[in-house]
Design an enzyme around this catalytic site. Structure first.
Site, short mmCIF file in Angstrom:
data_model
loop_
_atom_site.label_atom_id
_atom_site.label_comp_id
_atom_site.label_asym_id
_atom_site.label_seq_id
_atom_site.Cartn_x
_atom_site.Cartn_y
_atom_site.Cartn_z
N SER A 1 0.86 -1.19 0.00
CA SER A 1 0.00 0.00 0.00
C SER A 1 0.89 1.24 0.00
O SER A 1 1.67 1.46 0.94
CB SER A 1 -0.88 0.01 1.25
OG SER A 1 -1.34 1.32 1.49
N HIS B 1 -1.48 -1.35 -4.06
CA HIS B 1 -2.74 -0.94 -3.41
C HIS B 1 -2.70 0.58 -3.19
O HIS B 1 -1.73 1.12 -2.67
CB HIS B 1 -2.85 -1.68 -2.08
CG HIS B 1 -4.12 -1.43 -1.33
ND1 HIS B 1 -5.31 -2.06 -1.64
CD2 HIS B 1 -4.40 -0.63 -0.28
CE1 HIS B 1 -6.26 -1.66 -0.80
NE2 HIS B 1 -5.73 -0.78 0.04
N ASP C 1 -4.74 3.80 -1.56
CA ASP C 1 -5.77 4.18 -0.59
C ASP C 1 -6.26 5.60 -0.83
O ASP C 1 -5.52 6.56 -0.63
CB ASP C 1 -5.19 4.08 0.82
CG ASP C 1 -5.02 2.63 1.25
OD1 ASP C 1 -5.98 1.86 1.12
OD2 ASP C 1 -3.92 2.28 1.70
N MET D 1 -8.69 8.54 0.33
CA MET D 1 -9.47 8.99 1.49
C MET D 1 -9.94 10.42 1.28
O MET D 1 -9.20 11.25 0.74
CB MET D 1 -8.60 8.92 2.75
CG MET D 1 -7.98 7.55 2.98
SD MET D 1 -7.14 7.47 4.57
CE MET D 1 -6.30 5.88 4.42
N HIS E 1 -8.60 1.43 -3.52
CA HIS E 1 -9.49 1.27 -2.37
C HIS E 1 -10.09 2.63 -2.05
O HIS E 1 -9.40 3.52 -1.55
CB HIS E 1 -8.64 0.72 -1.20
CG HIS E 1 -9.37 0.57 0.09
ND1 HIS E 1 -8.72 0.32 1.28
CD2 HIS E 1 -10.70 0.60 0.39
CE1 HIS E 1 -9.61 0.22 2.25
NE2 HIS E 1 -10.82 0.39 1.74
N MET F 1 -12.05 4.99 0.07
CA MET F 1 -12.63 5.27 1.39
C MET F 1 -13.25 6.65 1.31
O MET F 1 -12.76 7.62 1.90
CB MET F 1 -11.53 5.18 2.47
CG MET F 1 -11.13 3.74 2.76
SD MET F 1 -9.51 3.63 3.55
CE MET F 1 -8.48 3.66 2.09
N MET G 1 -11.32 -5.13 6.15
CA MET G 1 -10.49 -4.18 6.88
C MET G 1 -10.12 -4.81 8.23
O MET G 1 -10.99 -5.15 9.02
CB MET G 1 -11.25 -2.87 7.12
CG MET G 1 -11.44 -2.01 5.88
SD MET G 1 -9.91 -1.61 5.00
CE MET G 1 -8.94 -0.82 6.26
N ASP H 1 -6.56 -6.02 4.97
CA ASP H 1 -6.02 -4.67 4.81
C ASP H 1 -5.87 -3.98 6.16
O ASP H 1 -6.86 -3.57 6.78
CB ASP H 1 -6.96 -3.88 3.89
CG ASP H 1 -6.36 -2.55 3.45
OD1 ASP H 1 -5.17 -2.31 3.75
OD2 ASP H 1 -7.07 -1.78 2.78
#
Ligand code: DX5
Ligand code: ZN
Length: 229
Positions: free
Chosen positions: A11, A36, A38, A40, A69, A71, A140, A178
């Protein structure tokens, strides 16, 4: 010897952003299976990270798939942009989608593998009615929002339930874990049924470097699969 294949997905949340391209290539050369990413938004989670521009920059240097991913709230507003930026798979949170079925359809239509992410408090049953639309379930194993947190071991029961469900359905769905994955926690996650292990700090902040982080995870995974002590 087990023939089960475990994927390692570094990640980039834990990477050095000043040297992002270089670090992605280093992870790839060291045998990472996926990258990966992330995303946000400061609303679904209490942190802000990156957007489609960063995915695009990573796509320019990575030959391995990009696992995005999200979020974020209302992910349907951004799915096309992330798909166009080079995402191979896009996971959305069950908790962030009012119309999960519709969003998963949108992701597939955009040409990406669709994933569903579950917060630690969300039960396995939350994916029941959309299982056939899903290629990835991201369990998660920390509360989303930050890297470097501690693995929540009560999520192992959920991983086991999901593994049973997937095997019963005979479905082609990968279980990702994760958060808080390192050489001490990876074994339990694999034994519960995970096949994709995401690691941020364990790779990018390993004291001996990225390649050492990846090989430490591989060794711990192999140990679990081959039943060594
Ligand atoms: C947390 C993110 C994770 C995180 C994992 O919200 O979804 O992907 O980067 O980082 P580590 O491995 O450091 O817990
Ligand atoms: Zn993640």
């Amino acid at each position: 010897m087990s023939d089960k294949v475990i994927k390692i997905a570094p990640s980039i949340l834990a990477a050095d952003f000043g040297r992002l391209a270089e670090q992605v290539v280093e992870a790839q050369d060291a045998g990472a299976d996926l990258i990966h990413i992330d995303i946000m938004d400061g609303r679904f989670v209490p942190n802000i990270t990156m957007g489609p521009l960063v995915v695009e920059a990573v796509a320019k240097v990575a030959a391995i798939p990009l696992d995005v991913h999200l979020m974020i709230v209302e992910p349907e507003q951004f799915v096309p942009q992330f798909a166009d930026s080079g995402a191979d798979s896009i996971s959305v949170h069950v908790e962030a989608c009012r119309h999960l079925h519709r969003v998963l359809g949108q992701i597939a239509e955009a040409g990406c593998r669709a994933g569903v992410a579950l917060n630690p408090h969300t039960p396995a049953a939350a994916i029941g009615e959309v299982a056939e639309m899903v290629r990835i379930i991201n369990v998660m194993t920390v509360n989303p929002g930050f890297g470097g947190q501690q693995f929540i071991s009560s999520t192992l029961t959920k991983i086991r339930s999901l593994r049973r469900l997937i095997d019963q359905l005979g479905a082609d769905i990968e279980i990702e874990v994760d958060g808080g994955i390192n050489s001490h926690t990876i074994g339990a996650a694999i034994s519960a049924g995970a096949s994709v292990t995401i690691a941020g700090a364990g790779v990018f902040q390993h004291t001996d470097g990225i390649a050492a982080g990846i090989s430490e995870l591989r060794r711990a995974a192999a140990k679990e699969l081959n039943g060594e002590d």
